[in-house]
Design an enzyme around this catalytic site. Structure first.
Site, PDB file in Angstrom:
ATOM      1  N   ARG A  82       0.848  -1.191   0.000  1.00 19.58           N
ATOM      2  CA  ARG A  82       0.000   0.000   0.000  1.00 19.58           C
ATOM      3  C   ARG A  82       0.894   1.255   0.000  1.00 19.58           C
ATOM      4  NH1 ARG A  82      -5.060   1.621  -1.231  1.00 19.58           N
ATOM      5  NH2 ARG A  82      -6.188   2.620   0.453  1.00 19.58           N
ATOM      6  N   THR A 355     -10.003   0.460  -9.568  1.00 12.14           N
ATOM      7  CA  THR A 355      -8.939  -0.365  -9.003  1.00 12.14           C
ATOM      8  C   THR A 355      -8.875  -1.542  -9.957  1.00 12.14           C
ATOM      9  OG1 THR A 355      -9.272   0.383  -6.718  1.00 12.14           O
ATOM     10  CG2 THR A 355      -8.507  -1.866  -6.970  1.00 12.14           C
ATOM     11  N   ASN A 375      -6.155   4.359  -7.009  1.00 12.68           N
ATOM     12  CA  ASN A 375      -7.333   4.890  -6.326  1.00 12.68           C
ATOM     13  C   ASN A 375      -8.340   5.386  -7.357  1.00 12.68           C
ATOM     14  OD1 ASN A 375      -9.044   5.444  -4.259  1.00 12.68           O
ATOM     15  ND2 ASN A 375      -8.263   7.503  -3.918  1.00 12.68           N
ATOM     16  N   GLY A 447     -13.603  -1.548  -7.157  1.00  9.95           N
ATOM     17  CA  GLY A 447     -14.918  -1.019  -6.792  1.00  9.95           C
ATOM     18  C   GLY A 447     -14.952  -0.243  -5.489  1.00  9.95           C
ATOM     19  N   GLY A 448     -13.782   0.221  -4.993  1.00 16.68           N
ATOM     20  CA  GLY A 448     -13.782   1.020  -3.767  1.00 16.68           C
ATOM     21  C   GLY A 448     -14.520   0.296  -2.656  1.00 16.68           C
TER      22      GLY A 448
HETATM   23  N1  GLY Z   1      -8.438   2.994  -3.284  1.00 18.68           N
HETATM   24  C1  GLY Z   1      -9.356   1.951  -3.171  1.00 18.68           C
HETATM   25  C2  GLY Z   1      -9.057   1.059  -2.027  1.00 18.68           C
HETATM   26  O1  GLY Z   1      -7.931   0.988  -1.603  1.00 18.68           O
HETATM   27  O2  GLY Z   1      -9.928   0.425  -1.516  1.00 18.68           O
END
Ligand code: GLY
Length: 546
Positions: A82, A355, A375, A447-448
């Protein structure tokens, strides 16, 4: 290990491996590596770099991601690559003098960029598990960037919808600042040069030298405050995955700083006592149960979860049956719970839905599940010409303004507040499922905030409703995330009578606001070892086997 795939005339053709990703070119590059004798981890490296070329809205070398794996011996693990907040960042960096969030500052431009983790993560996978030389894994993507790839119809639409933003951030002559049509060829020689640099110098080829310098220059020119030290000090982290049982399944998913594994565990364990398989598929009863589990889980997400290197997360408690049964004590099969009656947090989950996920299985039986992102679509829109890529806008996944204390004294969103070198909370849910001790599913989704519900529903379709993997993926999805207190349904959700009944229970939704939810790419292995693949038709996703 030999797997089988079912073909149309139901003969069984032995197959050696599968790669399912957002683009045909990337899945094919991954498969070529498997054919050369590479393992699933080698294919992960090759597929990741290929996606950075052909899928610039989410495939990346300048974002971050998570990998969950299960080796042929049954060993499991996960890698966190990340992004991190730059050293210069602070809790108030997106607030004005009156403490109000400045619109868009964490989404567009240099200040939205987190320190990228993708290259360090991909190379870490290669160092630990790779069997082929790095150059062999990167070369196909270098060639692809040089020779070019064809724009698909969906991709043209996506690129054109962002053209004005590309120009606003980067100027008229920017690389993607033109109108694209299906069939256009995109060659990206600067990205080819960057990939070559990584191939030659490894991490130093990206986190030091001219590549890092060009990123720092462009990020800071467009409003950011990032340094060479931010780049050179980035490290990925091997983390213990979240592992939980659901009936005879063992589910392995990503732990914090992703909320994916914990929320997936919560949803599945909250519904486990209700035997959802006995409820008619997509009936009001089944939908209501799942929505109520989703609502409760997202409420916890906002309060408890963040970067485990910075905040103590009661993760075993949060996924324990005792706690989750208690969470469902106020579940009423005949009445929707109001989100305002569910304690914990007051932070709205606003996440971009761009994503990408890919799933890989090799002939040895190694399984790899990877979700990676910039993102937003094309991240911060900051395009670094010299290296041919967009930078992420992952800083937007932090809470820009933490809320007020909850009943437990925890402050809403505080766990996910901004701090230098901290990782922002994610919803990415790369997942591997075992059934009776054997590999059953490899899956995940973009899909966030809807990633977790997409994975949740796909597993239930496959396991409880005995669907094949493609049908499990094709099936229309829905999503509730506690706040706002409304359910989203996909446009092709046809069970109108059941939806009417849901309204009578007190659920809120507006079918005019329907949109696509998630794009799941998955591999399934049944008890007999027959493998099947599912690529989500909502995108250009593509499953390649051999
Ligand atoms: N940016 C989307 C996630 O990390 O869930």
């Amino acid at each position: 290990m030999l797997f089988f795939i079912c073909c149309e005339n139901s003969e069984k053709i032995p197959i050696q491996g599968a790669v399912v990703s957002a683009r045909e070119e990337a899945s094919k590059i991954g498969i070529e590596i498997l054919k050369k004798g590479g393992n699933a981890f080698d294919a992960m490296v090759a597929t990741s770099f290929a996606l950075s070329v052909v899928f610039p809205n989410a495939g990346n070398i300048t974002g971050g991601g998570f990998m969950v794996y299960r080796t042929s011996e049954g060993d499991i693990g996960s890698l966190d690559y990340r992004e991190m907040a730059p050293l210069s960042s602070d809790e108030d960096m997106y607030l004005d003098n009156n403490g109000k969030v400045i619109d868009d500052l964490s989404r567009t431009g240099g200040l939205a960029v987190g320190v990228p983790g993708s290259v360090a993560g991909i190379l870490e996978v290669h160092n630990k598990f790779g069997s082929l030389p790095l150059n062999d894994l990167i070369k196909p993507s270098v060639e692809l960037a040089k020779k070019g790839f064809l724009v698909t119809e969906k991709q043209a639409k996506s690129l054109n919808s962002k053209k004005d933003e590309f120009i606003k951030v980067n100027g008229e002559s920017t690389f993607y600042g033109k109108k694209f049509m299906k069939g256009d060829l995109i060659r990206n020689p600067n990205l080819a040069k960057t990939l070559n640099e990584i191939s030659k110098f490894g991490n130093k080829g990206f986190y030091e030298g001219w590549v890092a310098e060009s990123m720092v220059r462009k990020i800071n020119k467009t409003g950011g405050r990032i340094s060479m030290e931010d780049f050179s000090s980035y490290r990925p982290r091997w983390r213990r995955p979240i592992v939980f049982d659901y009936k005879d399944l063992k589910i392995i998913s990503m732990g914090p700083p992703s909320s994916g594994g914990i929320c997936l565990a919560q949803m599945m364990k909250m519904i486990e006592p209700y035997n959802i398989g006995n409820l008619k598929y997509k009936s009001q009863e089944a939908l209501h149960l799942m929505i109520e589990a989703e609502r409760r889980s997202y409420a916890d997400r906002s309060y408890f979860l963040g970067d485990p290197d910075f905040v103590a997360i009661p993760k075993y408690h949060l996924i324990s049956s005792d706690y989750l049964n208690e969470r469902m004590l106020n579940y009423d099969p005949l009445l929707a719970t109001k989100s305002s009656d569910i304690p914990h947090g007051d932070i709205v989950v606003v996440e971009s839905d761009e994503t990408t996920h890919f799933s890989i299985l090799d002939s040895f039986g190694n399984a790899v599940s990877v979700t990676t992102t910039l993102n937003g679509s094309y991240g911060s829109k900051v395009f670094v010409d010299e290296i041919g890529v967009f930078m992420n806008n992952e800083m937007d996944d932090f809470s820009s303004k933490p809320g007020s204390p909850n009943m437990f004294g925890l402050t809403g969103g505080k766990a996910n507040s901004i701090k230098p070198k901290k990782r922002m909370l994610s919803s990415m849910t790369p997942t591997i499922v075992e059934k009776n001790g054997k590999l059953f599913l490899i899956l995940g989704s973009p899909g966030g905030s809807t990633i977790i519900t997409s994975v949740f529903q796909t597993i239930l379709n496959a396991y409880e409703y005995k669907m094949g993997i493609q049908e499990s993926i094709d099936s229309p999805r829905f999503h509730h995330q506690w706040v706002p207190d409304s359910v989203k349904f996909e446009p092709n959700f046809k069970n109108i009578n059941e939806l009417k009944k849901l309204k009578l229970l007190g659920h809120h939704f507006d079918l005019q606001k329907s949109k696509i939810i998630g794009r799941v790419d998955a591999i399934m292995v049944n008890e007999k070892g027959t493998i099947s693949v599912g690529a989500d038709k909502r995108g250009d996703d593509f499953a390649q086997t051999y």
